[in-house]
Design a protein around this motif. Structure first.
Motif, PDB file in Angstrom:
ATOM      1  N   LEU A 211       0.694  -1.174   0.052  1.00  0.00           N
ATOM      2  CA  LEU A 211       0.059  -0.159  -0.170  1.00  0.00           C
ATOM      3  C   LEU A 211       0.935   1.323  -0.155  1.00  0.00           C
ATOM      4  O   LEU A 211       1.733   1.378   0.869  1.00  0.00           O
ATOM      5  CB  LEU A 211      -0.920  -0.051   1.282  1.00  0.00           C
ATOM      6  N   LEU A 212       0.940   1.875  -0.976  1.00  0.00           N
ATOM      7  CA  LEU A 212       1.863   3.133  -1.050  1.00  0.00           C
ATOM      8  C   LEU A 212       1.204   4.541  -1.022  1.00  0.00           C
ATOM      9  O   LEU A 212       0.270   4.723  -1.725  1.00  0.00           O
ATOM     10  CB  LEU A 212       2.619   3.110  -2.708  1.00  0.00           C
ATOM     11  N   ILE A 213       1.630   5.153  -0.178  1.00  0.00           N
ATOM     12  CA  ILE A 213       1.070   6.569  -0.069  1.00  0.00           C
ATOM     13  C   ILE A 213       2.358   7.520  -0.212  1.00  0.00           C
ATOM     14  O   ILE A 213       3.366   7.326   0.245  1.00  0.00           O
ATOM     15  CB  ILE A 213       0.502   6.705   1.469  1.00  0.00           C
ATOM     16  N   ALA A 214       2.000   8.159  -1.206  1.00  0.00           N
ATOM     17  CA  ALA A 214       3.109   9.388  -1.852  1.00  0.00           C
ATOM     18  C   ALA A 214       2.341  10.400  -2.193  1.00  0.00           C
ATOM     19  O   ALA A 214       1.374  10.412  -2.931  1.00  0.00           O
ATOM     20  CB  ALA A 214       4.042   8.619  -2.850  1.00  0.00           C
ATOM     21  N   HIS A 215       3.239  11.624  -2.267  1.00  0.00           N
ATOM     22  CA  HIS A 215       2.285  12.840  -2.534  1.00  0.00           C
ATOM     23  C   HIS A 215       3.121  13.147  -4.140  1.00  0.00           C
ATOM     24  O   HIS A 215       2.396  13.759  -4.915  1.00  0.00           O
ATOM     25  CB  HIS A 215       2.619  14.255  -1.756  1.00  0.00           C
ATOM     26  N   ASP A 216       4.105  12.327  -4.434  1.00  0.00           N
ATOM     27  CA  ASP A 216       4.768  12.428  -5.786  1.00  0.00           C
ATOM     28  C   ASP A 216       3.945  11.294  -6.679  1.00  0.00           C
ATOM     29  O   ASP A 216       4.012  10.317  -6.633  1.00  0.00           O
ATOM     30  CB  ASP A 216       6.257  12.085  -5.803  1.00  0.00           C
ATOM     31  N   LEU A 217       3.005  12.039  -7.638  1.00  0.00           N
ATOM     32  CA  LEU A 217       2.173  11.326  -8.216  1.00  0.00           C
ATOM     33  C   LEU A 217       2.915  10.470  -9.434  1.00  0.00           C
ATOM     34  O   LEU A 217       2.441   9.242  -9.958  1.00  0.00           O
ATOM     35  CB  LEU A 217       1.024  12.195  -9.028  1.00  0.00           C
ATOM     36  N   ALA A 218       4.168  10.930  -9.842  1.00  0.00           N
ATOM     37  CA  ALA A 218       5.003  10.175 -10.817  1.00  0.00           C
ATOM     38  C   ALA A 218       5.576   8.847 -10.085  1.00  0.00           C
ATOM     39  O   ALA A 218       5.483   7.940 -10.896  1.00  0.00           O
ATOM     40  CB  ALA A 218       6.134  11.143 -11.252  1.00  0.00           C
ATOM     41  N   VAL A 219       6.005   9.102  -8.752  1.00  0.00           N
ATOM     42  CA  VAL A 219       6.375   7.775  -8.100  1.00  0.00           C
ATOM     43  C   VAL A 219       5.276   6.846  -7.869  1.00  0.00           C
ATOM     44  O   VAL A 219       5.171   5.720  -8.147  1.00  0.00           O
ATOM     45  CB  VAL A 219       6.840   8.133  -6.726  1.00  0.00           C
ATOM     46  N   VAL A 220       3.933   7.314  -7.485  1.00  0.00           N
ATOM     47  CA  VAL A 220       2.789   6.437  -7.520  1.00  0.00           C
ATOM     48  C   VAL A 220       2.440   5.683  -8.752  1.00  0.00           C
ATOM     49  O   VAL A 220       2.244   4.746  -8.732  1.00  0.00           O
ATOM     50  CB  VAL A 220       1.508   7.325  -6.841  1.00  0.00           C
ATOM     51  N   LYS A 221       2.659   6.500  -9.871  1.00  0.00           N
ATOM     52  CA  LYS A 221       2.362   5.887 -11.192  1.00  0.00           C
ATOM     53  C   LYS A 221       3.040   4.813 -11.587  1.00  0.00           C
ATOM     54  O   LYS A 221       2.748   3.719 -11.990  1.00  0.00           O
ATOM     55  CB  LYS A 221       2.265   7.051 -12.319  1.00  0.00           C
ATOM     56  N   HIS A 222       4.716   5.184 -11.188  1.00  0.00           N
ATOM     57  CA  HIS A 222       5.547   4.198 -11.499  1.00  0.00           C
ATOM     58  C   HIS A 222       5.179   2.782 -10.876  1.00  0.00           C
ATOM     59  O   HIS A 222       5.802   1.610 -11.221  1.00  0.00           O
ATOM     60  CB  HIS A 222       6.952   4.928 -11.144  1.00  0.00           C
ATOM     61  N   MET A 223       5.158   2.851  -9.541  1.00  0.00           N
ATOM     62  CA  MET A 223       4.941   1.771  -8.740  1.00  0.00           C
ATOM     63  C   MET A 223       3.553   0.894  -8.637  1.00  0.00           C
ATOM     64  O   MET A 223       3.506  -0.334  -8.382  1.00  0.00           O
ATOM     65  CB  MET A 223       5.136   2.267  -7.151  1.00  0.00           C
ATOM     66  N   SER A 224       2.450   1.743  -8.953  1.00  0.00           N
ATOM     67  CA  SER A 224       1.251   1.163  -8.600  1.00  0.00           C
ATOM     68  C   SER A 224       0.366   0.420  -9.667  1.00  0.00           C
ATOM     69  O   SER A 224       0.707   0.714 -11.021  1.00  0.00           O
ATOM     70  CB  SER A 224       0.107   2.414  -8.123  1.00  0.00           C
ATOM     71  N   ASN A 225      -0.181  -0.641  -9.461  1.00  0.00           N
ATOM     72  CA  ASN A 225      -1.126  -1.234 -10.274  1.00  0.00           C
ATOM     73  C   ASN A 225      -2.590  -0.387 -10.236  1.00  0.00           C
ATOM     74  O   ASN A 225      -3.028  -0.124 -11.368  1.00  0.00           O
ATOM     75  CB  ASN A 225      -1.365  -2.728 -10.036  1.00  0.00           C
ATOM     76  N   LEU A 226      -2.983  -0.405  -9.283  1.00  0.00           N
ATOM     77  CA  LEU A 226      -4.320   0.338  -8.931  1.00  0.00           C
ATOM     78  C   LEU A 226      -3.990   1.533  -8.107  1.00  0.00           C
ATOM     79  O   LEU A 226      -3.123   1.630  -7.160  1.00  0.00           O
ATOM     80  CB  LEU A 226      -5.299  -0.404  -8.396  1.00  0.00           C
TER      81      LEU A 226
END
Ligand code: SF4
Length: 324
Positions: A211-226
């Motif tokens: 479960l990834l919480i991050a304010h950097d949307l590029a990081v979240v996009k890179h890491m997340s499936n959903l």
């Protein structure tokens, strides 16, 4: 077929607000998390985004049992955690670990690496000292450090190395889920990227869920499936990472992404400026909580709460524009 590790249904956390010292009386509640539904799939990453104070960290704390759930349920591999026995809870705690933001304060400066990483093993396993040492050395190598670092103290490492130590500590018990709360926001961009790539490699190797919480949307996009977008304690949109990036539907998601991620470097997209402040979760707006800031609001928005509904496969949105 995707296997669900965690299923949260109607997950709610209200913090009571009281008045008076001796005969204190509840006068309201801060609705930090207010009826949130999501699944975390085995071996995948669920990213949670939203402005600070939207309930992301409280959601994580509920899964970590650091806060008591007000209502709703969390199912872990299909079992309701509120019905767990003491030994089930101990098992759950070892299966759900966390890595926090600041590698400078999250590691005790007076403890050797062996003890920092080995501490969860002392509490949760009956391994001998030698077995623990071996496990710590092995885990250090998994995160790209050397087994001989075992006797050193945190100050002998750089910020990136300390975050690797925090990841190793999270991994020591061989968990099924790691909650990553802003894991790279205290690091330089290139060091943060290395940590993210390491986390991705470890995920594949061990079929871990994040479960990834991050304010950097590029990081979240890179890491997340959903990805789930939260606003004032509610999930307003969830979709596949690529879909939410290329086709955000909720006006709040559009504003978040327009400010942070151009759809293509050559495509000039207009940034949507969010007006006003996030309202207080003590007294959230009636109807759609986003309506005082929404440029597309119409009369229904201040009267009826929009419900999160599927608009296309795996793409859910809570907005009257899309759920008419
Ligand atoms: Fe805007 Fe209305 Fe949709 Fe809320 S429901 S996001 S106010 S259009």
């Amino acid at each position: 077929m995707d296997e669900i590790l965690i299923q949260a249904t109607g997950l709610t956390k209200h913090f009571p607000v009281t008045r008076g010292l001796i005969f204190s009386k509840q006068v309201g509640a801060v609705k930090a998390v207010d009826g949130v539904d999501f699944n975390i799939i085995k071996g995948q990453t669920f990213g949670l985004v939203g402005e600070s104070g939207c309930g992301k960290t409280t959601t994580a704390r509920l899964l970590l049992l650091l806060e008591k759930i007000t209502s709703g349920a969390v199912l872990f591999e299909g079992q309701d955690i509120s019905e767990f026995s003491k030994s089930d809870l101990k098992q759950y705690r070892s299966q759900v670990q966390a890595v926090f933001q600041d590698p400078y304060s999250s590691l005790s400066p007076r403890m050797r690496i062996e003890d920092i990483i080995g501490e969860p093993l002392v509490v949760n396993t009956s391994l001998s000292r030698k077995e623990r040492r071996n496990r710590v050395a092995e885990t250090l190598e998994v995160v790209g450090l050397k087994a001989e670092h075992i006797s050193r103290y945190p100050h002998e490492f750089s910020g990136g190395q300390r975050q690797r130590i925090a990841v190793a500590r999270g991994l020591a018990l061989n968990p099924k889920l790691i909650i990553l709360d802003e894991p790279v926001s205290a690091l330089d961009v290139s060091i943060g990227a290395q940590i993210m790539n390491l986390l991705k490699d470890i995920q594949q190797q061990y079929n871990l869920s994040y479960l990834l919480i991050a304010h950097d949307l590029a990081v979240v996009k890179h890491m997340s499936n959903l990805i789930g977008v939260m606003y004032l304690g509610k999930l307003v949109e969830t979709a596949d990472s690529e879909e939410i990036y290329s086709n955000p539907l909720h006006p709040y998601t559009k504003a978040l992404y327009s400010a942070a991620l151009p759809s293509h470097p050559d495509v000039k997209s207009e940034e949507i400026i969010l007006i006003g402040e996030v309202p207080s979760p003590l007294n959230p707006p009636v109807g759609c909580r986003f309506h005082p800031r929404c440029s597309e609001a119409f009369s229904k928005c201040s009267q009826e709460v929009p419900v999160l509904q599927e608009v296309s496969p795996q793409h859910l949105v809570a907005c009257h524009l899309h759920t008419l």
